[in-house]
Structures are given as C-alpha cells and as structure tokens.
Design an enzyme around this catalytic site. Structure first.
Site, PDB file in Angstrom:
ATOM      1  N   HIS A 396     -46.604   5.502 -18.773  1.00 46.22           N
ATOM      2  CA  HIS A 396     -46.095   5.460 -20.049  1.00 46.22           C
ATOM      3  C   HIS A 396     -45.845   4.071 -20.377  1.00 46.22           C
ATOM      4  CE1 HIS A 396     -43.355   6.968 -23.319  1.00 46.22           C
ATOM      5  NE2 HIS A 396     -42.680   5.778 -22.943  1.00 46.22           N
ATOM      6  N   GLU A 397     -45.078   3.118 -19.556  1.00 44.87           N
ATOM      7  CA  GLU A 397     -44.766   1.917 -19.960  1.00 44.87           C
ATOM      8  C   GLU A 397     -46.066   0.976 -20.143  1.00 44.87           C
ATOM      9  OE1 GLU A 397     -41.832   1.645 -20.915  1.00 44.87           O
ATOM     10  OE2 GLU A 397     -40.937   3.494 -19.928  1.00 44.87           O
ATOM     11  N   HIS A 400     -47.459   1.198 -23.400  1.00 44.91           N
ATOM     12  CA  HIS A 400     -46.748   0.242 -24.526  1.00 44.91           C
ATOM     13  C   HIS A 400     -47.473  -1.143 -24.732  1.00 44.91           C
ATOM     14  CE1 HIS A 400     -43.467   2.911 -25.793  1.00 44.91           C
ATOM     15  NE2 HIS A 400     -43.064   2.911 -24.582  1.00 44.91           N
ATOM     16  N   GLU A 420     -44.749   5.694 -29.441  1.00 41.91           N
ATOM     17  CA  GLU A 420     -44.216   6.392 -28.347  1.00 41.91           C
ATOM     18  C   GLU A 420     -45.159   7.509 -28.087  1.00 41.91           C
ATOM     19  OE1 GLU A 420     -41.712   6.863 -25.986  1.00 41.91           O
ATOM     20  OE2 GLU A 420     -41.190   4.473 -26.513  1.00 41.91           O
ATOM     21  N   HIS A 484     -38.520   8.459 -30.355  1.00 43.44           N
ATOM     22  CA  HIS A 484     -38.916   9.468 -29.042  1.00 43.44           C
ATOM     23  C   HIS A 484     -38.921  10.901 -29.684  1.00 43.44           C
ATOM     24  CE1 HIS A 484     -36.970   5.883 -26.928  1.00 43.44           C
ATOM     25  NE2 HIS A 484     -37.934   6.112 -26.207  1.00 43.44           N
TER      26      HIS A 484
END
Length: 582
Positions: A396-397, A400, A420, A484
């Site tokens: 996920h990170e 980004h 997101e 989110h």
C-alpha cells in the site's frame, strides 16, 4: 546475500488514520462540481492548415523522443498482452535520455498544443509502449511560475501522429498580473492558521498559478509542517489567493494507510556484506533498498540495521530486527510485483529504491509514505507490541510512491479517493502475487487485525459499505468523504472488474458483490484489471482526475491494451456503471 529468516505468524493490531482535515473543498467549487478529464479527446483548434502545421511540429518533436527511446536499452513488453500497448522498461540512462530529448523539444510541443506565449512545458516522465506510442507527462509554467493543476500528458504514435492529450484542466492559463497583493509572510501566516496542526510552521510560500479551480488565479503555495492528531507527521500544502489571502485549497502530502500486519513466516531478504564485517540490511538487487531503526524517534533516518551472522530477527517484538525483516520483505515483494506485472524498474521507474524506517515514535498505530524522503515509515502499534510492518502495508505505502511519480493524484476530494484506492488495489495485488501461505491473497483489507474487536476486516473491496463508512457507489457527496472512504467506489470497481458480481468463494473467503443498477458483471481476472488500472494511472490520469476521468482513462487503457470492441473494454464500462460512474 539472501537468507531464510523466521518470523512470527501472529497478526498484530493496526488502526488507520482517517484525519478529516485531509478533505478540503476548494473555495471556487460548489458541491458536486467535478473537474472533467479528456484522456482521449484531444483536438487542436484553428483551420485545417494550422492544425496540420501544429501536428507536423509535434511529429518532429515526438520523433526525437522515439529515437532516444529506441536507442536506449529496453525490455520487451510482457507476452501476456495481446497488443503493443504495454509499456516497455527503460533503464535509468535511457529514461534520462528520453526525458532530456523531450525537454529539448518542449517548446515545439507547447506551440503544437496551442498554449499561450507565457506558458512553458516541463517534462516529468516519458513512457513508451511496445507499439512505439510515446506518452509524455508535462507540468506547466506561466510567466515562470509553476501552474498547479495544469499538468497534461500527450500521446503520440510511432509515426508522430497526435493520438490524444490528457489534461488536468481545460481552462486557458492566464492571470491579469503576476504581482501579488499579499506578501509571502502573510501567506505563510494564513497557511499555518488554515492547516490547524500541532507544532505547525511554514518556512516558505512560493508564488504559483492555481489552475485546478474554475478559473486560474495567482496564488501562494505554502507547505506547513507539523504533527497530525495521532502523531503522524503533517506536510500540508495550503493554496491561498495572492489577492486577498483566502484559502483556495489544501491537501495532506503524507499518505497514510493500513495493511494486514501479519508476519509472513520464513522469508528471503536481500542483505549486503559490510566492509567492516557482518551484514547490512541493504537489498542491492532491488535498487539498494535500505531499512533503518528510528528507535522511537520521529525524524531523520535512524540507524542502519546491521547483523554479524546474517540471521535476522526471531519472530518476536522483543527482537528489534523482526520489524525490519518484515519491512524489508514487504519492500522486496512489492518491487518484484511491479517488475513482474508491469516491467517497471522501481517505484519511480528509475531503478531507485525507496527506504524504510521502523520503530517510529512511541506506540504509534499507523504507517505512512512520505514522498519528500521517498520513504516508508512504520509504527510499533498499541503498547509497542505490534509493529505495523507487513506485506500489505508495504504494498500500500509503496504504491503511494508510484502514484506520486506518475499521475500525482492530489490527496483530497475524488482524486484523493483514487489515490488511496490505487494503494489498496496494488497492495491487494502484491498480497496475491506473494502467494504466501501465511497470508493468502484476498479482497479484504485488514482482515487479520480484528480492529473492530469482532473479527471483521477494516475494509471490504467487494462491498465497501460493510465497514460502516466507505462508499459502494459514486454520488455527489463522495468527494467530501475522507479519502480512505471515498476510495470505496474505485475499490468496488476493481473487485467487480477482477471477479465480477454476485456470490463466490476465493481462497476460502466468501464474497457477494452487489451493483448499483442490479446488473450482472462478469470479471476479466485480476491480472488484466491490474494492467488496465496501471496503464490508466501512468498514461491518462492527471493530478485532478476524478471518478468520471477515471472511467474515461481506464476505458482508453482497455482499448489500448485489448481493443475498443474487446470483452475487457466492455467489462470496464460495465464495472463503472455498476458503481454509478457513467
């Protein structure tokens, strides 16, 4: 060297940061207003002769870029693609040469596109498809000032024909004057007040043209640094009108997210022998990804993890290396996923690795990506017993970082939800790619952490509203939700596109995905859905893409990859309609 490392199978606790200040409504947009994209509707104005002249100019410009790309080493497109629309990988020198070549011809491209005399184009990235199509991503300046929300992407065929232009705004870039009535000091003061974060300060205020609203205006961009309510660092970008000092827009640049935070058993990680003896946690095979120990600190990089015998961690939180092993493993798998699925050489496409910091703060229950350091940071969770260093978190990170390096989707309103969702989508795909029996792939976010205390997941991709906050379908209020939760629309779309609607069981998990109009959607498989989302993100999305723009961009991506009459194209259209994006 790669080593087998034992990890604990116990899932720790994790919670998400849902800071309502991440959502900001621009002053010049009313509820429901949506900045429309034109991912494949580019036209040049003027007489046929003028249009032909402009097109000819772009032919020359694109030809030089194509030549630079062809002269640089590149891998072939993945064989799974039925067309030549998949991006080819470029090593760092070839990519740099392509960008340099495109910049040398940027003035000609600006004239071809009919931009004003005071406008300039600054090349951010160049992507070449296997069929020779070149996608060049530009930022704009006006009278030497950065234009925020003025980014665009040109799509040029191998023969130099302009296939289309994706623009963040359709507005003509022009302001009456570049002389500000408000001083930089006043702009900084107003930005700090607007940010509303603890220990806030703004060291600079740069003059810009704000083009993401209905009409371009002269403005200041101030970066306010501080601390969010849960201890997450804050890097809030505040845009204020240079005429009256009022806030126009703001967004949080520190992207936070969640994952399963489950340890993954024995894993292989990349380490490097140290000149002084022993080993450092540096993965030289994946761009030199490095893992540091913040040891409770909240700034700097901390201390590089070092070990004497190259046997890392013991699967418990009592050993500080355990969290580092999880972080390094997650980064490695995510790097491998992007390489395998998209032929992408690192998160930014330049072969450069991000780095990871673990043991952030005291009992910090979150993880975040910070593009300013190109790094991921993980807290140790409640009571410092459950480090948030897991495969899903890393996927996920790091995603980004991919978004920041490509479309640059602003972290608020609908573009923030898409930002997101992109991380949830690719974080989920990383989990499937890993094929780790300790954490089989699924479409549940945070299913191992029992954050609700009743065994339910944090988020559901098949029916996002089951979490009590996320949106299943698009409506005018979606852009005003926390990012989110507004991400639910895209997450639902991706699930439907991958697996289809209705009841089914995948890897032992039961799903039952509904549709807005009661239609039946047939999935095309997650691998194809990944390809379509990735191509749309990297070649058609811009900083202000909203859900309508995402539909257009993914349809164009599907047409490029599989054909406009293909089952995949029709499935994309059906999945968006099923979440009320028409």
């Amino acid at each position: 060297m790669r080593v087998e490392v034992p990890l604990s199978p116990d899932p720790p606790h994790l919670c998400i940061s849902c800071d309502p200040t991440c959502v900001s409504t621009p002053r010049d947009q009313s509820e429901g207003d949506r900045v429309r994209q034109q991912p494949h509707a580019a036209r040049t104005s003027g007489t046929p002769r003028k249009t032909a002249v402009r097109a000819a100019a772009l032919v020359g410009s694109a030809a030089m870029v194509v030549l630079a790309l062809q002269n640089g080493p590149a891998n072939a497109a993945p064989a799974s693609h039925p067309s030549g629309a998949a991006a080819v990988a470029l090593n760092a020198p070839a990519r740099a040469a392509a960008i340099k070549s495109a910049q040398q011809h940027a003035d000609g491209a600006a004239r071809t596109l009919g931009l004003g005399a005071k406008e300039k184009l600054v090349v951010q990235d160049v992507v070449e498809d296997a069929d020779g199509t070149v996608h060049t991503r530009y930022e704009r300046t006006y009278a030497g000032l950065p234009v925020l929300g003025g980014d665009l992407v040109t799509h040029v065929a191998k023969n130099g024909a302009l296939k289309g232009v994706s623009k963040a705004t359709k507005a003509r870039i022009s302001v009456p004057t570049t002389a500000a009535a408000v001083s930089p000091a006043s702009a900084r003061k107003a930005a700090v007040k607007a940010a509303g974060t603890a220990e806030a300060s703004a060291s600079t205020a740069r003059k810009v043209v704000w083009a993401a609203g209905a009409k371009p205006v002269l403005a200041y961009e101030s970066v306010v640094k501080g601390v969010q309510h849960d201890g997450t660092p804050s890097e809030r970008h505040v845009i204020t009108d240079a005429t009256d000092g009022k806030e126009l827009y703001s967004y949080e640049a520190i992207d936070t997210g969640t994952g399963t935070s489950q340890y993954s058993g024995k894993v292989t990680i990349g380490t490097t022998a140290s000149a002084s003896g022993g080993y450092d946690l540096i993965d030289s095979g994946r761009g030199g990804h490095t893992t540091y120990d913040l040891n409770g600190g909240t700034s700097g990089t901390g201390t590089l993890f070092h070990d004497a015998d190259d046997i890392w961690g013991d699967g418990t939180v009592n050993n500080r290396q355990t969290a580092a092993v999880d972080a390094a493993y997650g980064a490695a798998v995510t790097w491998d996923f992007y390489k395998s699925a998209f032929n992408r050489n690192g998160i930014a496409g330049d072969g450069r690795a991000a780095y990871s910091r673990v043991h952030y703060g005291n009992a910090y229950v979150n993880a975040f990506w910070d593009d300013s350091c190109f790094c991921m940071t993980y807290g140790d969770g409640t009571n410092n017993t459950d480090p948030l260093t897991s495969l899903d978190v890393a996927g996920h990170e790091m995603s980004h970082g991919l978004t920041a390096a490509t479309a640059g989707l602003k972290y608020s309103r609908e573009s923030g939800g898409l930002n997101e969702a992109t991380s949830d989508i690719f974080g989920t795909s990383v989990e499937f790619f890993a094929n780790n029996p300790a954490d089989p792939g699924d479409y549940l976010i945070g299913e191992k952490i029992d954050i609700n205390g009743d065994g339910t997941p944090l988020r559901y991709m098949d029916k996002p509203s089951k979490d009590g906050n996320s949106a299943d379908y698009w409506s005018r209020r979606v852009g005003h939700l926390n990012v989110h939760y507004s991400s639910g629309v895209a997450n639902h779309f991706f699930y439907l596109l991958s697996e289809g609607s209705g009841a089914k069981t995948i890897n032992g998990v039961s799903y039952n995905s509904p549709t807005y109009d009661g239609s039946t959607v047939t999935g095309i498989g997650r691998d194809k859905a990944d390809q379509i989302w990735y191509k749309a993100l990297t070649t058609y999305f811009t900083s202000s893409t909203d859900y309508a723009g995402a539909r257009s961009g993914t349809l164009q991506a599907a047409a490029d990859l599989y054909g406009s009459g293909s089952a995949e194209y029709k499935a994309v259209a059906a999945a968006w309609t099923a979440v009320n994006v028409n």
